[in-house]
Design a protein around this motif. Structure first.
Motif, short mmCIF file in Angstrom:
data_model
loop_
_atom_site.label_atom_id
_atom_site.label_comp_id
_atom_site.label_asym_id
_atom_site.label_seq_id
_atom_site.Cartn_x
_atom_site.Cartn_y
_atom_site.Cartn_z
N ALA A 10 -12.29 -9.84 5.12
CA ALA A 10 -11.28 -9.91 4.05
C ALA A 10 -11.05 -11.37 3.68
O ALA A 10 -10.85 -12.22 4.56
CB ALA A 10 -9.97 -9.28 4.52
N VAL A 11 -11.10 -11.65 2.39
CA VAL A 11 -10.81 -12.99 1.88
C VAL A 11 -9.47 -12.90 1.17
O VAL A 11 -9.31 -12.12 0.23
CB VAL A 11 -11.92 -13.46 0.90
CG1 VAL A 11 -11.58 -14.83 0.34
CG2 VAL A 11 -13.28 -13.45 1.58
N LEU A 36 -10.48 -11.13 9.24
CA LEU A 36 -10.33 -12.27 8.33
C LEU A 36 -11.52 -13.21 8.52
O LEU A 36 -12.28 -13.07 9.48
CB LEU A 36 -9.03 -13.02 8.64
CG LEU A 36 -7.74 -12.27 8.34
CD1 LEU A 36 -6.53 -13.08 8.80
CD2 LEU A 36 -7.63 -11.95 6.86
N VAL A 37 -11.65 -14.18 7.62
CA VAL A 37 -12.73 -15.16 7.73
C VAL A 37 -12.68 -15.87 9.08
O VAL A 37 -13.70 -16.19 9.67
CB VAL A 37 -12.65 -16.18 6.57
CG1 VAL A 37 -13.68 -17.28 6.72
CG2 VAL A 37 -12.82 -15.46 5.23
N GLY A 83 -23.71 -7.57 4.82
CA GLY A 83 -24.85 -8.14 4.10
C GLY A 83 -24.46 -9.26 3.15
O GLY A 83 -25.30 -9.82 2.46
N GLY A 84 -23.16 -9.59 3.08
CA GLY A 84 -22.69 -10.70 2.25
C GLY A 84 -22.34 -10.32 0.82
O GLY A 84 -22.13 -11.19 -0.02
N LYS A 85 -22.25 -9.04 0.52
CA LYS A 85 -21.91 -8.61 -0.84
C LYS A 85 -20.43 -8.30 -0.97
O LYS A 85 -19.84 -7.71 -0.07
CB LYS A 85 -22.72 -7.37 -1.22
CG LYS A 85 -24.20 -7.63 -1.30
CD LYS A 85 -24.95 -6.40 -1.74
CE LYS A 85 -26.43 -6.70 -1.81
NZ LYS A 85 -27.20 -5.54 -2.22
N CYS A 86 -19.84 -8.68 -2.10
CA CYS A 86 -18.45 -8.34 -2.39
C CYS A 86 -18.39 -6.87 -2.78
O CYS A 86 -19.17 -6.41 -3.61
CB CYS A 86 -17.92 -9.17 -3.55
SG CYS A 86 -17.62 -10.88 -3.16
N LEU A 87 -17.45 -6.15 -2.18
CA LEU A 87 -17.28 -4.74 -2.52
C LEU A 87 -16.49 -4.64 -3.82
O LEU A 87 -15.46 -5.31 -3.98
CB LEU A 87 -16.54 -4.00 -1.41
CG LEU A 87 -17.21 -4.00 -0.04
CD1 LEU A 87 -16.41 -3.12 0.93
CD2 LEU A 87 -18.64 -3.49 -0.13
N LYS A 101 -0.30 -9.40 2.47
CA LYS A 101 -0.80 -10.43 1.54
C LYS A 101 -1.86 -9.81 0.64
O LYS A 101 -2.48 -8.82 0.99
CB LYS A 101 -1.42 -11.59 2.32
CG LYS A 101 -0.46 -12.30 3.23
CD LYS A 101 -1.14 -13.40 4.00
CE LYS A 101 -0.15 -14.08 4.93
NZ LYS A 101 -0.76 -15.14 5.71
N ASP A 102 -2.05 -10.45 -0.52
CA ASP A 102 -3.08 -9.98 -1.45
C ASP A 102 -4.46 -10.35 -0.92
O ASP A 102 -4.67 -11.43 -0.37
CB ASP A 102 -2.90 -10.60 -2.83
CG ASP A 102 -1.70 -10.03 -3.57
OD1 ASP A 102 -1.32 -8.89 -3.27
OD2 ASP A 102 -1.15 -10.74 -4.44
N VAL A 103 -5.40 -9.43 -1.11
CA VAL A 103 -6.78 -9.65 -0.70
C VAL A 103 -7.62 -9.86 -1.94
O VAL A 103 -7.61 -9.04 -2.86
CB VAL A 103 -7.31 -8.45 0.12
CG1 VAL A 103 -8.78 -8.60 0.43
CG2 VAL A 103 -6.50 -8.29 1.39
N GLN A 104 -8.32 -10.97 -2.00
CA GLN A 104 -9.16 -11.28 -3.15
C GLN A 104 -10.48 -10.51 -3.08
O GLN A 104 -10.97 -10.05 -4.10
CB GLN A 104 -9.44 -12.78 -3.21
CG GLN A 104 -10.28 -13.18 -4.40
CD GLN A 104 -10.41 -14.68 -4.53
OE1 GLN A 104 -9.66 -15.43 -3.92
NE2 GLN A 104 -11.36 -15.12 -5.32
N ALA A 105 -11.05 -10.41 -1.88
CA ALA A 105 -12.36 -9.75 -1.76
C ALA A 105 -12.54 -9.17 -0.37
O ALA A 105 -11.94 -9.64 0.60
CB ALA A 105 -13.47 -10.77 -2.04
N LEU A 106 -13.38 -8.13 -0.31
CA LEU A 106 -13.87 -7.59 0.96
C LEU A 106 -15.38 -7.78 0.93
O LEU A 106 -16.04 -7.37 -0.02
CB LEU A 106 -13.52 -6.11 1.12
CG LEU A 106 -12.06 -5.79 1.37
CD1 LEU A 106 -11.84 -4.28 1.36
CD2 LEU A 106 -11.59 -6.37 2.70
N ILE A 107 -15.89 -8.42 1.96
CA ILE A 107 -17.31 -8.77 2.02
C ILE A 107 -18.01 -7.89 3.04
O ILE A 107 -17.56 -7.76 4.18
CB ILE A 107 -17.50 -10.26 2.41
CG1 ILE A 107 -16.59 -11.17 1.59
CG2 ILE A 107 -18.97 -10.65 2.31
CD1 ILE A 107 -16.89 -11.22 0.14
#
Length: 143
Positions: free
Chosen positions: A110-111, A47-48, A87-91, A78-84
């Motif tokens: 995971a965001v 997680l963050v 390198g900082g890119k959203c998958l 829980k729902d995941v909005q994004a996986l980063i």
């Protein structure tokens, strides 16, 4: 001139134009290097906050990233909005793992999706998203 595995070597002074090229089909640290040995890629998810969610998730290069999202959501409940990526890119959920530039040992972040709160009235509802947007539906005459 690049140096390392898979790179051409610079000829020394006075040497003919014959160059030694390492014919290794992949470079160290590339996804192909890990997949060529095991056929899978090994990643972890946090997680963050840094809290570990999943360790050593094995991904096949032909899997869609959505399968990883599903595993993370199941582990968190829980729902995941994004996986980063590191390198900082959203998958992209619809992408194939082999096209994401991931490497064995990568740690993804995971965001979580913002939580939506519902407010019912007698014949209408309002939903307030974690980002603050409001959606209303139902009878307009309800207050």
């Amino acid at each position: 001139w690049e140096e390392g595995i898979g790179a051409a070597r610079r000829p020394s002074e006075g040497q003919r134009s014959q160059q030694h090229v390492d014919e290794t089909p992949f470079t160290m640290g590339s996804p192909k290097a890990a997949w060529a040995i095991s056929g899978t890629l090994d990643v972890s998810v946090v997680l963050v906050s840094g809290q570990s969610v999943l360790n050593g998730v094995l991904l096949h290069p032909s899997f869609e990233v959505s399968s990883l999202f599903s595993q993370v959501q199941a582990a968190l409940g829980k729902d995941v909005q994004a996986l980063i990526s590191p390198g900082g890119k959203c998958l992209n959920r619809d992408a194939v793992v082999s096209h994401c530039g991931l490497h064995t040992g990568d740690v993804l972040t995971a965001v979580l999706a913002p939580r939506t709160r519902l407010f019912p009235a007698s014949r209408a509802f309002a939903a307030v998203s974690g980002g603050g947007s409001v959606s209303c539906w139902g009878d307009k005459r309800c207050s």
